[in-house]
Design a protein around this motif. Structure first.
Motif, short mmCIF file in Angstrom:
data_model
loop_
_atom_site.label_atom_id
_atom_site.label_comp_id
_atom_site.label_asym_id
_atom_site.label_seq_id
_atom_site.Cartn_x
_atom_site.Cartn_y
_atom_site.Cartn_z
N TYR A 39 0.84 -1.19 0.00
CA TYR A 39 0.00 0.00 0.00
C TYR A 39 0.88 1.24 0.00
O TYR A 39 1.92 1.29 0.68
CB TYR A 39 -0.90 0.02 1.23
N VAL A 40 0.46 2.24 -0.76
CA VAL A 40 1.13 3.54 -0.77
C VAL A 40 0.09 4.61 -0.51
O VAL A 40 -1.12 4.36 -0.60
CB VAL A 40 1.84 3.80 -2.12
N THR A 41 0.55 5.79 -0.18
CA THR A 41 -0.38 6.86 0.18
C THR A 41 -0.95 7.58 -1.02
O THR A 41 -2.15 7.84 -1.10
CB THR A 41 0.32 7.87 1.12
N ILE A 42 -0.10 7.94 -1.98
CA ILE A 42 -0.52 8.75 -3.12
C ILE A 42 -0.10 8.10 -4.44
O ILE A 42 0.83 7.30 -4.48
CB ILE A 42 0.06 10.18 -3.02
N PRO A 43 -0.77 8.47 -5.55
CA PRO A 43 -0.47 7.88 -6.86
C PRO A 43 0.98 7.95 -7.31
O PRO A 43 1.47 6.97 -7.89
CB PRO A 43 -1.39 8.66 -7.80
N PRO A 44 1.72 9.06 -7.09
CA PRO A 44 3.12 9.08 -7.55
C PRO A 44 3.96 7.95 -6.96
O PRO A 44 4.85 7.44 -7.63
CB PRO A 44 3.62 10.46 -7.08
N GLN A 45 3.68 7.57 -5.72
CA GLN A 45 4.41 6.46 -5.11
C GLN A 45 4.18 5.17 -5.88
O GLN A 45 5.08 4.33 -6.00
CB GLN A 45 3.96 6.26 -3.67
N LYS A 46 2.97 5.00 -6.39
CA LYS A 46 2.65 3.78 -7.12
C LYS A 46 3.56 3.61 -8.32
O LYS A 46 4.05 2.51 -8.59
CB LYS A 46 1.19 3.80 -7.57
N SER A 47 3.79 4.71 -9.05
CA SER A 47 4.62 4.61 -10.25
C SER A 47 6.06 4.22 -9.90
O SER A 47 6.72 3.52 -10.67
CB SER A 47 4.60 5.93 -11.02
N ILE A 48 6.54 4.65 -8.74
CA ILE A 48 7.90 4.31 -8.32
C ILE A 48 7.99 2.83 -7.97
O ILE A 48 8.87 2.10 -8.45
CB ILE A 48 8.32 5.15 -7.10
N VAL A 49 7.07 2.38 -7.10
CA VAL A 49 7.07 0.98 -6.67
C VAL A 49 6.83 0.06 -7.86
O VAL A 49 7.44 -1.01 -7.99
CB VAL A 49 6.02 0.74 -5.58
#
Length: 295
Positions: A39-49
């Motif tokens: 789980y991540v907090t915001i959408p930009p984190q998703k692209s990194i992971v």
């Protein structure tokens, strides 16, 4: 503070109720057998992971890109689902502190990782109070450190895929470096220039490219008439014609300011999922804004 505490208590009671009335099969989120759920907090984190974790990671985002993360409150179902994750990647937003504390108390299996580790923060003085700027993902230089942290965290979670994560990390760094050099060339003629934005989300981006950010809001609030008048005067003196506003905020004040300087409002989303593409988008809009100014 009391309101937030009561809210969390209600959330936990609902979680207990649902847990007692559903089987594990009903509440466990679907993931493949070989994958971990992050789980991540915001959408930009998703692209990194996603860029580094690739096929071995399933990712869920807490806050949609159209919502303000500063005042966000997760609903009971989100907390329930999050409690079933393998890991939670934090980014340094205020609401995470309470959320992580409660999750640690209810489910020790969720592992928590701080993506902002080793980032040099921007600290602003707001009304005599030092406030750390949380928008670290909006920095190409900072993004490289975030990516490094992510690669290390995923390796801890799935050490058998270390080489896969490291290879993806190197490819991602190459993309960041290439983009940074390209954008640096575009923005270098405007070194020292100031852009006006409603919410001060772009301080790290400005720092990376030698620019200055002028916020319209004051500590999350619309400025009083006197402060707004000073902003109008400053914008006119600089020849500013564009006021940037994030889609998570009302455009009302930004439009009022733009009208006074015979300018217009342009939207920039700091929560766009694809960070590297968003760097290009931000650069294009800033270049256009500066091109309208009379030197």
């Amino acid at each position: 503070m009391k309101k937030n505490f009561l809210y969390i208590v209600v959330c936990l009671l609902q979680i207990l109720f649902v847990s007692c009335n559903k089987t594990d099969k009903e509440i466990t989120l679907p993931t493949s057998k070989e994958n971990i759920l992050v789980y991540v907090t915001i959408p930009p984190q998703k692209s990194i992971v996603e860029a580094i974790g690739g096929k071995y990671v399933d990712i869920k985002v807490m806050i949609p890109s159209n919502m303000d993360p500063h005042d966000y409150q997760p609903n009971p179902q989100q907390i329930l689902n999050l409690a079933k994750a393998n890991a939670y990647f934090e980014i340094g937003l205020q609401f995470e502190k309470v959320l992580v504390k409660k999750l640690k108390a209810m489910n020790s299996k969720v592992q928590f990782f701080n993506m902002e580790k080793n980032i040099i923060p921007i600290v602003n003085n707001i009304n005599g109070v030092k406030v750390t700027d949380p928008h670290i993902w909006l920095s190409p230089k900072g993004l490289k450190q975030i990516a490094k942290n992510t690669s290390e965290y995923l390796t801890k979670l799935m050490p058998e895929h270390k080489m896969y994560f490291e290879d993806n990390y190197k490819k991602y760094i190459t993309r960041i470096n290439s983009t940074y050099l390209k954008l640096k060339k575009i923005l270098s003629p405007y070194n020292g220039k100031t852009f006006f934005v409603f919410h001060p989300a772009f301080g790290y981006f400005a720092r990376d490219f030698g620019l200055k950010q002028q916020a319209v809001e004051i500590d999350g609030l619309t400025p009083p008439a006197k402060a707004l008048l000073l902003l109008i005067t400053k914008a006119k003196t600089m020849g500013v014609k564009i006021i940037f506003v994030e889609p998570q905020f009302s455009k009302k004040t930004a439009k009022s300011l733009a009208n006074e300087i015979n300018g217009s409002v342009i939207s920039i989303n700091p929560l766009s999922e694809n960070i590297i593409s968003n760097f290009q988008n931000i650069t294009n809009k800033l270049e256009y804004s500066f091109s309208l100014e009379k030197n």
